[in-house]
Design a protein around this motif. Structure first.
Motif, mmCIF file in Angstrom:
data_model
loop_
_atom_site.group_PDB
_atom_site.id
_atom_site.type_symbol
_atom_site.label_atom_id
_atom_site.label_comp_id
_atom_site.label_asym_id
_atom_site.label_seq_id
_atom_site.Cartn_x
_atom_site.Cartn_y
_atom_site.Cartn_z
ATOM 1 N N UNK A 258 0.950 -0.827 -0.441
ATOM 2 C CA UNK A 258 0.115 -0.366 0.014
ATOM 3 C C UNK A 258 1.032 1.226 0.361
ATOM 4 N N UNK A 259 2.121 1.629 0.723
ATOM 5 C CA UNK A 259 3.157 2.611 0.153
ATOM 6 C C UNK A 259 3.555 2.523 -0.499
ATOM 7 N N UNK A 260 3.568 1.507 -1.493
ATOM 8 C CA UNK A 260 3.673 1.647 -2.861
ATOM 9 C C UNK A 260 2.896 2.386 -3.660
ATOM 10 N N UNK A 261 1.804 1.785 -3.493
ATOM 11 C CA UNK A 261 0.993 1.855 -4.297
ATOM 12 C C UNK A 261 0.302 3.254 -4.199
ATOM 13 N N UNK A 262 0.477 3.609 -3.015
ATOM 14 C CA UNK A 262 0.167 5.266 -2.643
ATOM 15 C C UNK A 262 1.195 6.522 -3.320
ATOM 16 N N UNK A 263 2.221 5.425 -3.453
ATOM 17 C CA UNK A 263 3.691 6.806 -3.718
ATOM 18 C C UNK A 263 3.560 6.605 -5.144
ATOM 19 N N UNK A 264 3.040 5.622 -6.163
ATOM 20 C CA UNK A 264 3.248 5.289 -7.431
ATOM 21 C C UNK A 264 2.176 5.605 -8.132
ATOM 22 N N UNK A 265 0.340 6.262 -7.920
ATOM 23 C CA UNK A 265 -0.787 6.389 -7.781
ATOM 24 C C UNK A 265 -1.570 6.920 -7.226
ATOM 25 N N UNK A 266 -2.334 8.062 -8.085
ATOM 26 C CA UNK A 266 -2.916 9.471 -7.295
ATOM 27 C C UNK A 266 -3.668 8.933 -7.084
ATOM 28 N N UNK A 267 -4.074 7.280 -7.348
ATOM 29 C CA UNK A 267 -5.679 6.698 -7.050
ATOM 30 C C UNK A 267 -5.343 5.031 -7.157
ATOM 31 N N UNK B 114 10.345 -5.285 -0.562
ATOM 32 C CA UNK B 114 9.447 -5.847 -2.113
ATOM 33 C C UNK B 114 9.435 -4.673 -3.254
ATOM 34 N N UNK B 115 9.911 -4.985 -4.398
ATOM 35 C CA UNK B 115 10.384 -3.682 -5.780
ATOM 36 C C UNK B 115 9.038 -4.146 -6.342
ATOM 37 N N UNK B 116 8.520 -4.780 -6.956
ATOM 38 C CA UNK B 116 7.553 -4.996 -7.667
ATOM 39 C C UNK B 116 6.423 -5.560 -7.802
ATOM 40 N N UNK B 117 5.297 -4.909 -7.765
ATOM 41 C CA UNK B 117 4.258 -6.553 -7.486
ATOM 42 C C UNK B 117 2.822 -6.556 -8.762
ATOM 43 N N UNK B 118 2.764 -7.586 -8.862
ATOM 44 C CA UNK B 118 1.242 -7.521 -9.965
ATOM 45 C C UNK B 118 0.361 -8.069 -9.529
ATOM 46 N N UNK B 119 -0.617 -8.596 -10.182
ATOM 47 C CA UNK B 119 -2.481 -9.394 -9.591
ATOM 48 C C UNK B 119 -2.796 -9.061 -11.394
ATOM 49 N N UNK B 120 -3.086 -10.592 -11.351
ATOM 50 C CA UNK B 120 -3.729 -10.938 -12.157
ATOM 51 C C UNK B 120 -4.899 -11.552 -11.689
ATOM 52 N N UNK B 121 -5.640 -12.041 -12.664
ATOM 53 C CA UNK B 121 -6.659 -13.742 -12.004
ATOM 54 C C UNK B 121 -7.139 -13.697 -13.922
ATOM 55 N N UNK B 122 -7.425 -14.989 -13.578
ATOM 56 C CA UNK B 122 -6.719 -15.910 -14.585
ATOM 57 C C UNK B 122 -8.200 -16.566 -14.539
ATOM 58 N N UNK B 123 -8.942 -17.620 -15.334
ATOM 59 C CA UNK B 123 -10.514 -18.156 -15.738
ATOM 60 C C UNK B 123 -10.196 -18.136 -17.032
ATOM 61 N N UNK B 124 -10.912 -19.742 -16.357
ATOM 62 C CA UNK B 124 -11.806 -19.660 -17.909
ATOM 63 C C UNK B 124 -11.092 -19.480 -19.595
ATOM 64 N N UNK B 125 -9.727 -19.902 -19.858
ATOM 65 C CA UNK B 125 -9.074 -20.098 -20.695
ATOM 66 C C UNK B 125 -8.121 -17.811 -20.762
ATOM 67 N N UNK B 126 -9.198 -17.815 -20.004
ATOM 68 C CA UNK B 126 -8.544 -15.961 -20.010
ATOM 69 C C UNK B 126 -7.902 -15.298 -18.661
ATOM 70 N N UNK B 127 -7.130 -14.130 -18.862
ATOM 71 C CA UNK B 127 -6.160 -14.028 -17.945
ATOM 72 C C UNK B 127 -6.430 -12.189 -18.436
ATOM 73 N N UNK C 11 -2.890 -4.730 -11.681
ATOM 74 C CA UNK C 11 -2.371 -4.265 -11.147
ATOM 75 C C UNK C 11 -0.251 -4.346 -11.435
ATOM 76 N N UNK C 12 -0.097 -3.636 -11.889
ATOM 77 C CA UNK C 12 1.187 -4.056 -11.831
ATOM 78 C C UNK C 12 2.061 -2.394 -11.586
ATOM 79 N N UNK C 13 3.104 -2.702 -10.474
ATOM 80 C CA UNK C 13 3.454 -1.556 -9.826
ATOM 81 C C UNK C 13 5.077 -1.901 -9.615
ATOM 82 N N UNK C 14 6.166 -0.988 -9.274
ATOM 83 C CA UNK C 14 6.985 -0.978 -8.849
ATOM 84 C C UNK C 14 7.434 0.915 -8.342
ATOM 85 N N UNK C 15 8.265 0.127 -7.024
ATOM 86 C CA UNK C 15 8.049 1.549 -6.689
ATOM 87 C C UNK C 15 9.514 2.798 -7.962
#
Length: 141
Positions: free
Chosen positions: A10-19, A46-59, A63-67
């Protein structure tokens, strides 16, 4: 990504994005079993993070963010490649994402990784002056 990582994420997220995403969004992504990944140093930084959903043959890369201070070192590419490998392992055929048209660094990254623009979502993102469109991009695996 673990619940214990959320304070730092969350600290990284708030520094990287206004919203930025909220803690509850990250918690929900972990809870429902999305691919929530962090790339950290051997000391747990933590240097970077990512979030991905995957289901039914699609992903969908959500979110993909780096410090901010570590940008330009290839960390976003490493995380993107990792997420794409997770998608392949999950036997995904198509990967989608949205990106702000003003985020030229992300556009270069996604284009160089083989993503193509397939559409536009008007008013998708909150912005200082109201709303900003999102480019929808896709990659076939």
């Amino acid at each position: 990504m673990l619940y214990a990582d959320l304070r730092e994420v969350l600290l990284i997220e708030k520094r990287a994005y206004e919203f930025s995403w909220t803690e509850s969004i990250f918690r929900d992504c972990i809870r429902v079993g999305y691919h929530c990944q962090v790339l950290e140093t051997p000391h747990g930084f933590i240097q970077t993070y990512g979030v991905m959903s995957a289901a039914a043959g699609e992903a969908h890369i959500l979110n993909l963010c780096v410090r901010p201070e570590l940008r330009g070192r290839g960390l976003s590419r490493r995380m993107l490649e990792h997420l794409l490998e997770l998608a392949r392992t999950a036997e995904v055929q198509s990967v989608f994402l949205e990106v702000r048209p003003t985020n030229t660094a992300a556009l270069r990254l996604y284009s160089s990784a083989g993503f193509c623009e397939i559409g536009l979502r008007p008013g998708y993102y909150p912005a200082a002056g109201g709303r900003e469109d999102a480019l929808v991009m896709a990659k076939e695996l």
